[in-house]
Scaffold this motif. Sequence first.
Motif, PDB file in Angstrom:
ATOM      1  N   VAL A 309       9.994   6.922  -3.381  1.00 35.87           N
ATOM      2  CA  VAL A 309       8.769   6.186  -3.066  1.00 35.87           C
ATOM      3  C   VAL A 309       8.647   5.941  -1.566  1.00 35.87           C
ATOM      4  O   VAL A 309       7.575   6.081  -0.977  1.00 35.87           O
ATOM      5  N   ARG A 313       5.582   7.160   0.759  1.00 37.84           N
ATOM      6  CA  ARG A 313       4.808   6.138   1.467  1.00 37.84           C
ATOM      7  C   ARG A 313       4.593   6.524   2.926  1.00 37.84           C
ATOM      8  O   ARG A 313       3.485   6.395   3.469  1.00 37.84           O
ATOM      9  N   TYR A 319      -0.051   4.906   5.189  1.00 40.30           N
ATOM     10  CA  TYR A 319       0.631   3.623   5.328  1.00 40.30           C
ATOM     11  C   TYR A 319       0.967   3.292   6.784  1.00 40.30           C
ATOM     12  O   TYR A 319       0.658   2.203   7.272  1.00 40.30           O
ATOM     13  N   ARG A 333       0.485  -1.796   1.495  1.00 43.33           N
ATOM     14  CA  ARG A 333       1.153  -1.192   0.340  1.00 43.33           C
ATOM     15  C   ARG A 333       0.233  -1.187  -0.886  1.00 43.33           C
ATOM     16  O   ARG A 333       0.252  -0.238  -1.681  1.00 43.33           O
ATOM     17  N   ASP A 334      -0.541  -2.244  -1.049  1.00 44.18           N
ATOM     18  CA  ASP A 334      -1.466  -2.287  -2.182  1.00 44.18           C
ATOM     19  C   ASP A 334      -2.512  -1.175  -2.072  1.00 44.18           C
ATOM     20  O   ASP A 334      -2.881  -0.561  -3.082  1.00 44.18           O
ATOM     21  N   ARG A 337      -0.966   2.352  -2.976  1.00 41.23           N
ATOM     22  CA  ARG A 337      -0.261   2.517  -4.247  1.00 41.23           C
ATOM     23  C   ARG A 337      -0.862   3.629  -5.115  1.00 41.23           C
ATOM     24  O   ARG A 337      -0.105   4.416  -5.705  1.00 41.23           O
ATOM     25  N   ASP A 341       1.286   6.802  -6.648  1.00 38.78           N
ATOM     26  CA  ASP A 341       1.341   7.090  -8.084  1.00 38.78           C
ATOM     27  C   ASP A 341       0.924   8.520  -8.378  1.00 38.78           C
ATOM     28  O   ASP A 341       1.482   9.185  -9.264  1.00 38.78           O
TER      29      ASP A 341
END
Length: 349
Positions: A309, A313, A319, A333-334, A337, A341
């Motif tokens: 992950v 990221r 990010y 991060r939200d 996401r 995924d």
Amino acid sequence: MQGEAKLEQRVVETAEKLLAKKKSVTALGILTGIGWLSENVVDSWQRGRIPVLTGALSVAPEKLTFALGALQRWVAANGLEASEIEHVGATRDRAALQVTSGELAGLEPLFRTHWIMPGLSEAKRAQVEARQRKAPDLVVSVALQDWACADCGGTGDLRFLENEKPHCLDCADLGHLVFLPSGDATLTRRAKKASRLSAVVTKFNRSRKRHERQGILVEEAALRDAEEQCLADEDVRERRRGRDRERRAHEDVEFTARFHTAITEMFPGCPPERARAIAEHAGLRGSGRVGRSAAGRELAERAVFLAVVASIRHLDTEYDDLLMAGVERQAARDRIRPAIDTVLERWRS
């Protein structure tokens, strides 16, 4: 009950790990290992800031009693040998420490016992017992702000804190010691062993919110003797360091290969070169990354997942750009996401 069964299993697993690593088990080691006591709390207790250690526990007395009962059952089943220890403080008078009080006072004997692996040689047993009985280090801290000694009103770069009151080194009877900075482990070990009195010097790192070791204070004669010993066998130690470097390099190559295999088993769609890069990055020695954690070295599924992950990221989302633009870390991060995924789903197939 299910809760008690899980707790007993946690106690047993922690005890087995302690026994394998240290050849002995203590009640304090169990409570620290299962997360009921932090090292910071134990440190504060040893320095006299917490009068009774169990007062810092947030679990009910019944739960503590059950956990210690589980420890006793495991000890009996494995035939460990009991030996008594005394807890002394990291204070100038080395005062005896109290673990329990009140309704828990009956548990005090358990906390003053350490159980040793049966079948050890006399030399190994003596070594284990010496480690358990070793008094905690005296700790001197680097002053980060103005302060005055509680005894003489003086000040200095270093202070010794006792009973929440600062003392200068002279008033703490440490003024005759000399400072040896960190960096040479062999010199530090030898100087400390030869010094009748010593203290660890720490400095609080505000950004990391933790105390970091800077070196030690030792007697000048002990430091001089240690330096002479190190000069005398420098060639031997350099050859040993060379062998250690080769061994660590071999271990790192082997670990990276195993971590790579774990990634490809969990995410078969991950490109092989990417899996290799993730394994090398996560397992870099001294990096503090997830691969160097205890879970990472054991190739725990969660550690492998987090390493993957983290790579996605930073390399497959925006990010880093969001952080540079001033977006708060959790908000960034939200936002990314869903992108993470998507990649994870693709790599799982």
